[in-house]
Enzyme design. Structure first.
Site, PDB file in Angstrom:
ATOM      1  N   ARG A   1       0.843  -1.206   0.000  1.00  0.00           N
ATOM      2  CA  ARG A   1       0.000   0.000   0.000  1.00  0.00           C
ATOM      3  C   ARG A   1       0.876   1.254   0.000  1.00  0.00           C
ATOM      4  O   ARG A   1       0.565   2.240  -0.660  1.00  0.00           O
ATOM      5  CB  ARG A   1      -0.890   0.019   1.254  1.00  0.00           C
ATOM      6  CG  ARG A   1      -2.208  -0.683   1.081  1.00  0.00           C
ATOM      7  CD  ARG A   1      -3.269   0.326   0.647  1.00  0.00           C
ATOM      8  NE  ARG A   1      -4.224  -0.312  -0.249  1.00  0.00           N
ATOM      9  CZ  ARG A   1      -5.375  -0.847   0.129  1.00  0.00           C
ATOM     10  NH1 ARG A   1      -5.734  -0.803   1.394  1.00  0.00           N
ATOM     11  NH2 ARG A   1      -6.176  -1.386  -0.747  1.00  0.00           N
TER      12      ARG A   1
ATOM     13  N   VAL B   1      -3.317   5.290   7.851  1.00  0.00           N
ATOM     14  CA  VAL B   1      -4.389   5.104   6.863  1.00  0.00           C
ATOM     15  C   VAL B   1      -4.600   3.602   6.715  1.00  0.00           C
ATOM     16  O   VAL B   1      -3.790   2.915   6.109  1.00  0.00           O
ATOM     17  CB  VAL B   1      -4.058   5.767   5.499  1.00  0.00           C
ATOM     18  CG1 VAL B   1      -4.311   7.259   5.556  1.00  0.00           C
ATOM     19  CG2 VAL B   1      -2.620   5.521   5.062  1.00  0.00           C
ATOM     20  N   GLY B   2      -5.664   3.099   7.330  1.00  0.00           N
ATOM     21  CA  GLY B   2      -5.829   1.657   7.366  1.00  0.00           C
ATOM     22  C   GLY B   2      -7.239   1.209   7.091  1.00  0.00           C
ATOM     23  O   GLY B   2      -8.084   1.986   6.629  1.00  0.00           O
TER      24      GLY B   2
ATOM     25  N   GLU C   1      -9.584  -2.150  14.861  1.00  0.00           N
ATOM     26  CA  GLU C   1      -8.364  -2.266  14.053  1.00  0.00           C
ATOM     27  C   GLU C   1      -7.258  -2.663  15.022  1.00  0.00           C
ATOM     28  O   GLU C   1      -7.560  -3.125  16.120  1.00  0.00           O
ATOM     29  CB  GLU C   1      -8.106  -0.969  13.250  1.00  0.00           C
ATOM     30  CG  GLU C   1      -8.046   0.295  14.061  1.00  0.00           C
ATOM     31  CD  GLU C   1      -6.701   0.571  14.675  1.00  0.00           C
ATOM     32  OE1 GLU C   1      -5.756   0.807  13.933  1.00  0.00           O
ATOM     33  OE2 GLU C   1      -6.613   0.570  15.940  1.00  0.00           O
ATOM     34  N   MET C   2      -5.991  -2.512  14.668  1.00  0.00           N
ATOM     35  CA  MET C   2      -4.964  -3.113  15.518  1.00  0.00           C
ATOM     36  C   MET C   2      -3.759  -2.222  15.819  1.00  0.00           C
ATOM     37  O   MET C   2      -2.753  -2.717  16.319  1.00  0.00           O
ATOM     38  CB  MET C   2      -4.495  -4.436  14.890  1.00  0.00           C
ATOM     39  CG  MET C   2      -5.644  -5.423  14.686  1.00  0.00           C
ATOM     40  SD  MET C   2      -5.121  -7.030  14.069  1.00  0.00           S
ATOM     41  CE  MET C   2      -4.348  -7.709  15.512  1.00  0.00           C
TER      42      MET C   2
ATOM     43  N   ASP D   1     -15.052  -4.412   6.426  1.00  0.00           N
ATOM     44  CA  ASP D   1     -16.020  -5.484   6.710  1.00  0.00           C
ATOM     45  C   ASP D   1     -16.837  -5.081   7.934  1.00  0.00           C
ATOM     46  O   ASP D   1     -16.422  -4.208   8.696  1.00  0.00           O
ATOM     47  CB  ASP D   1     -15.303  -6.812   6.962  1.00  0.00           C
ATOM     48  CG  ASP D   1     -14.184  -6.689   7.984  1.00  0.00           C
ATOM     49  OD1 ASP D   1     -13.160  -6.038   7.670  1.00  0.00           O
ATOM     50  OD2 ASP D   1     -14.331  -7.186   9.101  1.00  0.00           O
TER      51      ASP D   1
HETATM   52  N1  HPA Z   1     -10.263  -6.826  13.258  1.00  0.00           N
HETATM   53  C1  HPA Z   1      -9.100  -6.180  13.399  1.00  0.00           C
HETATM   54  N2  HPA Z   1      -8.593  -5.412  12.446  1.00  0.00           N
HETATM   55  C2  HPA Z   1      -9.272  -5.295  11.294  1.00  0.00           C
HETATM   56  C3  HPA Z   1     -10.478  -5.944  11.093  1.00  0.00           C
HETATM   57  C4  HPA Z   1     -10.985  -6.745  12.130  1.00  0.00           C
HETATM   58  O1  HPA Z   1     -12.046  -7.354  12.011  1.00  0.00           O
HETATM   59  N3  HPA Z   1     -10.917  -5.635   9.848  1.00  0.00           N
HETATM   60  C5  HPA Z   1      -9.988  -4.815   9.309  1.00  0.00           C
HETATM   61  N4  HPA Z   1      -8.989  -4.599  10.187  1.00  0.00           N
END
Ligand code: HPA
Length: 241
Positions: free
Chosen positions: A30, A94-95, A185-186, A210
């Site tokens: 990306r 940016v994710g 997110e993480m 999603d």
């Molecule tokens: N969990 C964690 N990070 C993510 C997710 C998720 O479902 N979808 C996109 N990034």
């Protein structure tokens, strides 16, 4: 800026190689895509462990883009080095994120005002209480103004920065949702904590890839369109800060 010999353990560059603002996608490919499609005269300034970093210009202003990798330990390392050793002032993540609010839909943009977390990252600061990781107001305000200009569908609120993508506790998501958290997110919480500790600035922008509760999904093509809008918001925010 802290005294440091170059290269640092994870970035094979010098402070002059980076602009004051760095956009950070998780995925190195990306970062390459952003550099190739949006930046003029982009130069590869880092490639240690394939964490591609580029500096170029956008609308005539110098901007960098470098990948963070996935998860808080990874973004923790790169943002720490950029803030402390490379003179970087602003990092804009940016994710992508998974929605957990009924009000947030696939392809919407989330501007993370706050980042809750189930990680132990804050324990290193030995605070006599709980730290609330927040976005830098200046970056967030500029991003909101730019989201309006782009006519984007966006939400401003809390995200959850989770240590797990696959979580054994099936009730955890609902508990965060009950607290009004918009998405999972993480990375953002560690980024916000590093920025706070370094006296620097950070913001997380996510496109919703999603919906974790409804299973709503999107096509690759639709994801690309939202990604483009988010990138333009991030780049306009970068050159205004
Ligand atoms: N969990 C964690 N990070 C993510 C997710 C998720 O479902 N979808 C996109 N990034």
């Amino acid at each position: 800026m802290a005294e440091k010999n170059y290269p640092t353990p994870h970035i094979n560059a010098e402070p002059k190689d980076f602009a004051r603002t760095v956009l950070m996608p998780g995925d190195p490919l990306r970062a390459k895509f952003i550099a190739e499609h949006y930046l003029a005269n982009a130069v590869l300034v880092n490639n240690v462990r394939g964490i591609q970093g580029y500096t170029g210009t956008y609308k005539g202003e110098r901007v960098s883009v470098m990948a963070s990798g996935m998860g808080m330990p990874s973004i923790g390392i790169y943002s720490y080095e950029l803030f402390n050793f490379f003179g970087v002032e602003n990092i804009i993540r940016v994710g992508t994120a998974g929605a957990i609010s009924p009000d947030v839909h696939v392809r919407d943009i989330v501007i993370a005002m706050g980042a809750c977390t189930n990680s132990n990252y804050a324990s290193q600061y030995k605070l006599p209480g709980t730290f609330a990781p927040t976005a830098s107001y200046g970056l967030m305000k500029t991003a909101i103004d730019n989201a309006e200009k782009h006519g984007a569908v966006y939400h401003v609120g809390n995200c959850l920065s989770s240590d797990t993508f696959y979580c054994d506790d099936e009730t955890a998501t609902m508990q965060w949702a009950r607290m009004g958290v918009l998405c999972i997110e993480m990375e953002a919480a560690a980024l916000y904590m590093n920025a706070a500790r370094c006296g620097k600035h950070a913001l997380g922008l996510f496109t919703v890839s999603d919906h974790i509760l409804t299973g709503e999904a999107t096509t690759a093509e639709e994801r690309q369109t939202t990604f483009t809008t988010m990138m333009e918001i991030a780049l306009d925010t970068a050159i205004e800060n």
